[in-house]
Write an enzyme that holds these catalytic residues in place. Structure first.
Site, PDB file in Angstrom:
ATOM      1  N   GLY A  66       0.850  -1.196   0.000  1.00 47.78           N
ATOM      2  CA  GLY A  66       0.000   0.000   0.000  1.00 47.78           C
ATOM      3  C   GLY A  66       0.878   1.237   0.000  1.00 47.78           C
ATOM      4  O   GLY A  66       2.074   1.150   0.260  1.00 47.78           O
ATOM      5  N   CYS A  93       5.280  -6.278   1.686  1.00 43.57           N
ATOM      6  CA  CYS A  93       5.652  -4.858   1.751  1.00 43.57           C
ATOM      7  C   CYS A  93       4.901  -4.173   2.907  1.00 43.57           C
ATOM      8  O   CYS A  93       5.159  -4.471   4.060  1.00 43.57           O
ATOM      9  CB  CYS A  93       5.418  -4.188   0.395  1.00 43.57           C
ATOM     10  SG  CYS A  93       6.315  -2.635   0.265  1.00 43.57           S
ATOM     11  N   TYR A  94       3.936  -3.292   2.609  1.00 39.38           N
ATOM     12  CA  TYR A  94       3.166  -2.654   3.688  1.00 39.38           C
ATOM     13  C   TYR A  94       2.583  -3.722   4.608  1.00 39.38           C
ATOM     14  O   TYR A  94       2.582  -3.576   5.827  1.00 39.38           O
ATOM     15  CB  TYR A  94       2.041  -1.808   3.090  1.00 39.38           C
ATOM     16  CG  TYR A  94       1.202  -1.054   4.106  1.00 39.38           C
ATOM     17  CD1 TYR A  94       1.489   0.261   4.429  1.00 39.38           C
ATOM     18  CD2 TYR A  94       0.121  -1.670   4.751  1.00 39.38           C
ATOM     19  CE1 TYR A  94       0.726   0.957   5.368  1.00 39.38           C
ATOM     20  CE2 TYR A  94      -0.639  -0.996   5.694  1.00 39.38           C
ATOM     21  CZ  TYR A  94      -0.343   0.315   5.998  1.00 39.38           C
ATOM     22  OH  TYR A  94      -1.099   0.992   6.931  1.00 39.38           O
ATOM     23  N   HIS A 187       8.215  -7.519  -3.767  1.00 42.94           N
ATOM     24  CA  HIS A 187       6.915  -7.802  -4.395  1.00 42.94           C
ATOM     25  C   HIS A 187       6.994  -9.070  -5.241  1.00 42.94           C
ATOM     26  O   HIS A 187       7.459  -9.023  -6.375  1.00 42.94           O
ATOM     27  CB  HIS A 187       6.488  -6.616  -5.267  1.00 42.94           C
ATOM     28  CG  HIS A 187       6.061  -5.448  -4.451  1.00 42.94           C
ATOM     29  ND1 HIS A 187       4.765  -5.256  -4.035  1.00 42.94           N
ATOM     30  CD2 HIS A 187       6.781  -4.435  -3.927  1.00 42.94           C
ATOM     31  CE1 HIS A 187       4.693  -4.167  -3.296  1.00 42.94           C
ATOM     32  NE2 HIS A 187       5.905  -3.645  -3.222  1.00 42.94           N
ATOM     33  N   GLU A 189       4.598 -10.544  -6.624  1.00 39.10           N
ATOM     34  CA  GLU A 189       3.509 -10.601  -7.607  1.00 39.10           C
ATOM     35  C   GLU A 189       3.866  -9.992  -8.951  1.00 39.10           C
ATOM     36  O   GLU A 189       3.169 -10.236  -9.934  1.00 39.10           O
ATOM     37  CB  GLU A 189       2.253  -9.919  -7.045  1.00 39.10           C
ATOM     38  CG  GLU A 189       2.306  -8.396  -6.896  1.00 39.10           C
ATOM     39  CD  GLU A 189       2.959  -7.898  -5.604  1.00 39.10           C
ATOM     40  OE1 GLU A 189       3.724  -8.668  -4.987  1.00 39.10           O
ATOM     41  OE2 GLU A 189       2.727  -6.743  -5.231  1.00 39.10           O
ATOM     42  N   GLY A 242     -20.075  -3.996 -27.256  1.00 38.74           N
ATOM     43  CA  GLY A 242     -19.401  -4.671 -28.353  1.00 38.74           C
ATOM     44  C   GLY A 242     -17.987  -5.046 -27.981  1.00 38.74           C
ATOM     45  O   GLY A 242     -17.308  -5.770 -28.697  1.00 38.74           O
ATOM     46  N   GLY A 243     -17.527  -4.558 -26.842  1.00 40.41           N
ATOM     47  CA  GLY A 243     -16.188  -4.892 -26.376  1.00 40.41           C
ATOM     48  C   GLY A 243     -16.174  -6.269 -25.733  1.00 40.41           C
ATOM     49  O   GLY A 243     -17.218  -6.884 -25.516  1.00 40.41           O
ATOM     50  N   ASP A 245     -15.320  -7.210 -22.685  1.00 39.60           N
ATOM     51  CA  ASP A 245     -15.794  -7.369 -21.312  1.00 39.60           C
ATOM     52  C   ASP A 245     -17.316  -7.466 -21.246  1.00 39.60           C
ATOM     53  O   ASP A 245     -17.862  -8.374 -20.613  1.00 39.60           O
ATOM     54  CB  ASP A 245     -15.327  -6.190 -20.443  1.00 39.60           C
ATOM     55  CG  ASP A 245     -13.837  -5.981 -20.551  1.00 39.60           C
ATOM     56  OD1 ASP A 245     -13.144  -6.953 -20.895  1.00 39.60           O
ATOM     57  OD2 ASP A 245     -13.368  -4.859 -20.304  1.00 39.60           O
ATOM     58  N   SER A 246     -17.987  -6.539 -21.912  1.00 40.86           N
ATOM     59  CA  SER A 246     -19.444  -6.603 -21.796  1.00 40.86           C
ATOM     60  C   SER A 246     -19.975  -7.832 -22.535  1.00 40.86           C
ATOM     61  O   SER A 246     -20.993  -8.401 -22.140  1.00 40.86           O
ATOM     62  CB  SER A 246     -20.117  -5.309 -22.273  1.00 40.86           C
ATOM     63  OG  SER A 246     -19.848  -5.063 -23.613  1.00 40.86           O
ATOM     64  N   SER A 247     -19.279  -8.280 -23.577  1.00 41.65           N
ATOM     65  CA  SER A 247     -19.737  -9.487 -24.280  1.00 41.65           C
ATOM     66  C   SER A 247     -19.641 -10.713 -23.392  1.00 41.65           C
ATOM     67  O   SER A 247     -20.551 -11.539 -23.349  1.00 41.65           O
ATOM     68  CB  SER A 247     -18.885  -9.754 -25.520  1.00 41.65           C
ATOM     69  OG  SER A 247     -18.908  -8.649 -26.344  1.00 41.65           O
ATOM     70  N   LYS A 385      -8.146  -8.596 -17.988  1.00 41.64           N
ATOM     71  CA  LYS A 385      -8.617  -8.806 -19.355  1.00 41.64           C
ATOM     72  C   LYS A 385      -8.269 -10.189 -19.898  1.00 41.64           C
ATOM     73  O   LYS A 385      -9.097 -10.858 -20.498  1.00 41.64           O
ATOM     74  CB  LYS A 385      -8.010  -7.715 -20.238  1.00 41.64           C
ATOM     75  CG  LYS A 385      -8.393  -7.781 -21.674  1.00 41.64           C
ATOM     76  CD  LYS A 385      -9.791  -7.295 -21.911  1.00 41.64           C
ATOM     77  CE  LYS A 385      -9.830  -5.832 -22.181  1.00 41.64           C
ATOM     78  NZ  LYS A 385     -11.160  -5.262 -22.195  1.00 41.64           N
TER      79      LYS A 385
END
Ligand code: XMP
Length: 529
Positions: A66, A93-94, A187, A189, A242-243, A245-247, A385
């Site tokens: 953080g 870390c934090y 880190h 990750e 149409g992208g 994610d929404s599809s 994504k």
């Protein structure tokens, strides 16, 4: 208003990640998921009861990094009871510093701050088991862990021992084996810590005793079950752009509740060339969904007239989207839930929890407060994504749609600097079409994450034929990435750039110069606004 927690059906082993606001915290959850363990992110101050709640078996807790110092007033704190919960805890870390401070150690400014690649020596410990030689170095010196800290654990809490050190940080990792508490100053990750994924995997398997009972293919089942539970018998609306994610969100909800779902595709007048027709054909004919197209271009463009400030544009578009949805819902006789394809980078970059606001993504920060749906269904809220794309493939969505380049909800509005006018829309739309055609012809469409043109608003002098021109500059933006959180500009071949530049200047009236944006993210962002 509540949004669906994505993981609440079959019983799985579960690791909870407490989010203290670092920009890359979701990567931790993602590494855990990639290791085959269900990961759920909760706010940093979630009480132990909330962490333990739910059908899934809590196996461990991770405290993220953080931006603050643990010793300042109002520093973010976790429920101290988590250290007595009987499950291993890993602080990063934090998170490590907070653990040290809460358990009687001392944290303060380090004598030497460490940023970036840092040599590290690991002790023989289960957390570091199985790291390859390249990752650990010949004498156990890892050349590649990624540090990012000004503070450090200056004195270990009672019961802890150091299990890694760097030249300037004697407590680069620590452990209390009796209580199964661990900390990493670096880190694991991020990709710049090549052994990091292995370390997180070791935490899950060696320390928490997970068996790895979860996989990406399970995700669609858990999400579908969850959506059914949330939606019940209600009517649900989905805003389709149409992208990708929404599809994927729509396909999931369609799978869960079939005809209870109606999709609304809003043409806000800020779409790419031919996009509206392609999208409609796709959803109706290929996916067989209930879908309504609303032509709202005049309404959007009217509201945007004279608006130049990027955040103002985003807020207007976000609000207008919701208003259109609400109106459609009323026409359909009411809908209780609204589906949105919000993914994790949208959430984090819109200033979730304690992270800084970078920009308000239209489907998150731009939401008006008086929204009249009972709730949102946002099944992709925890995913990146590429995870969404893999999920889309497991749902049987055609490759052509799943691998389409991302297109932002506010559309071309955030690719036109300054006011949006028909002339500017024409320039960006036509130049974008040419760029897309040429990238596809060069066979690079799948290799490049996103590629588009930007109307810069800058006018320059040129010479065409024998005359002087004073026309607009179009910028080309093309980037490579795996998650949109960090990107590199794409090293497109000069021949391709030359062709695109020639075609844009020859074919698009009002444009006399083309430049190529060579900024990475950070410090830039993908879109210009
Ligand atoms: P930035 O510009 O923040 O973009 O680096 C990261 C990714 O998000 C997309 N983007 C958006 N998507 N609503 C969306 O649905 C938005 O308001 C929005 N702004 C940016 C962008 O195209 C890129 O893929």
């Amino acid at each position: 208003m509540q949004s669906a927690s994505p993981f609440t059906s079959k019983i799985y082993e579960r690791i909870v990640v407490l989010d203290f606001g670092g920009q890359y915290n979701q990567l931790i959850a993602r590494c855990v998921r990639e290791a085959g363990v269900l990961a759920e992110i909760l706010p940093y101050d979630a009480p132990l009861a909330a962490i333990q709640a739910g059908p899934h078996r809590l196996k461990g807790i991770i405290l993220t990094g953080g931006p603050d110092s643990v010793y300042v007033e109002d520093a973010l704190n976790c429920d101290p009871e988590i250290f007595n919960a009987g499950v291993p805890v890993l602080g990063i870390c934090y998170g490590m510093q907070l653990m040290a401070q809460l358990l009687g150690g001392k944290v303060g400014p380090a004598e030497v701050s460490e940023f970036g690649h840092t040599d590290i020596a690991f002790a023989g410990h289960r957390l570091f088991a199985g790291l390859s030689e390249e990752e650990t170095g010949e004498q156990g010196a890892g050349r590649h862990v990624w540090m990012n800290h000004r503070d450090a654990v200056l004195q270990l809490p009672p019961g802890f021992t150091a299990i890694a050190k760097t030249e300037n940080c004697p407590n680069a990792a620590f452990a209390d084996e009796n209580r199964k508490l661990y900390g990493l100053q670096f880190h694991p990750e991020v990709r710049h810590s090549p052994g990091g994924r292995r370390i997180l995997q070791n935490f899950c398997y060696e320390i928490c005793g997970c068996q790895g009972d979860w996989q990406m293919a399970d995700l669609s089942q858990t999400l579908v079950a969850d959506i059914r539970r949330q939606a019940g018998g209600s009517a649900v609306l989905c805003g389709l752009s149409g992208g990708v994610d929404s599809s994927v969100a729509a396909a999931l909800v369609h799978k869960a509740i079939g005809d209870q779902l109606t999709c609304v595709f809003v043409d806000h007048g800020l779409l790419r060339k031919n996009e509206a027709a392609e999208v409609m054909a796709f959803y109706k004919d290929t996916l067989g969904m209930n879908i309504i197209k609303v032509d709202a271009s005049e309404r959007f463009l009217g509201k945007l007239r004279g608006i130049t400030e990027p955040e103002a544009k985003r807020k207007i578009i976000g609000e207008e989207f919701i208003r259109v949805f609400e109106e459609e819902a009323r026409k359909l006789g009411g809908a209780d839930y609204l589906v949105q394809g919000t993914i994790y980078p949208d959430v984090i970059e819109s200033g979730h929890g304690k992270s800084a606001v970078i920009k308000s993504h239209h489907n998150v920060g731009g939401l008006p407060l008086d929204i009249s749906f009972k709730g949102l269904i946002e099944p992709l809220r925890s995913l990146f994504k590429d995870e969404v794309r893999r999920l889309g493939e497991t749902l049987g969505i055609p490759k052509a749609l799943v691998w389409r380049q991302p297109f932002p909800g506010p559309g071309l509005a955030i690719r036109i600097m300054g006011e949006i006018t028909p002339e500017r829309l024409f320039i960006v739309r036509e130049s974008d079409w040419i760029f897309r055609e040429e990238v596809a012809k060069a066979g690079l469409a799948e290799a490049v994450w996103q590629y588009f043109t930007v109307f810069t608003g800058v006018q320059t002098v040129g010479v065409m034929g024998d005359g002087r021109t004073y026309d607009f500059v179009v910028a080309l933006r093309a980037v490579t990435s795996s998650d949109a959180m960090t990107v590199e500009f794409a090293e497109l071949p000069y021949a391709l750039l030359r062709k695109v530049s020639q075609r844009i200047i020859n074919e698009v009236a009002g444009c006399n110069r083309v430049v190529y944006d060579i900024t990475s993210k950070p410090p830039g962002t993908i879109e210009w606004e």
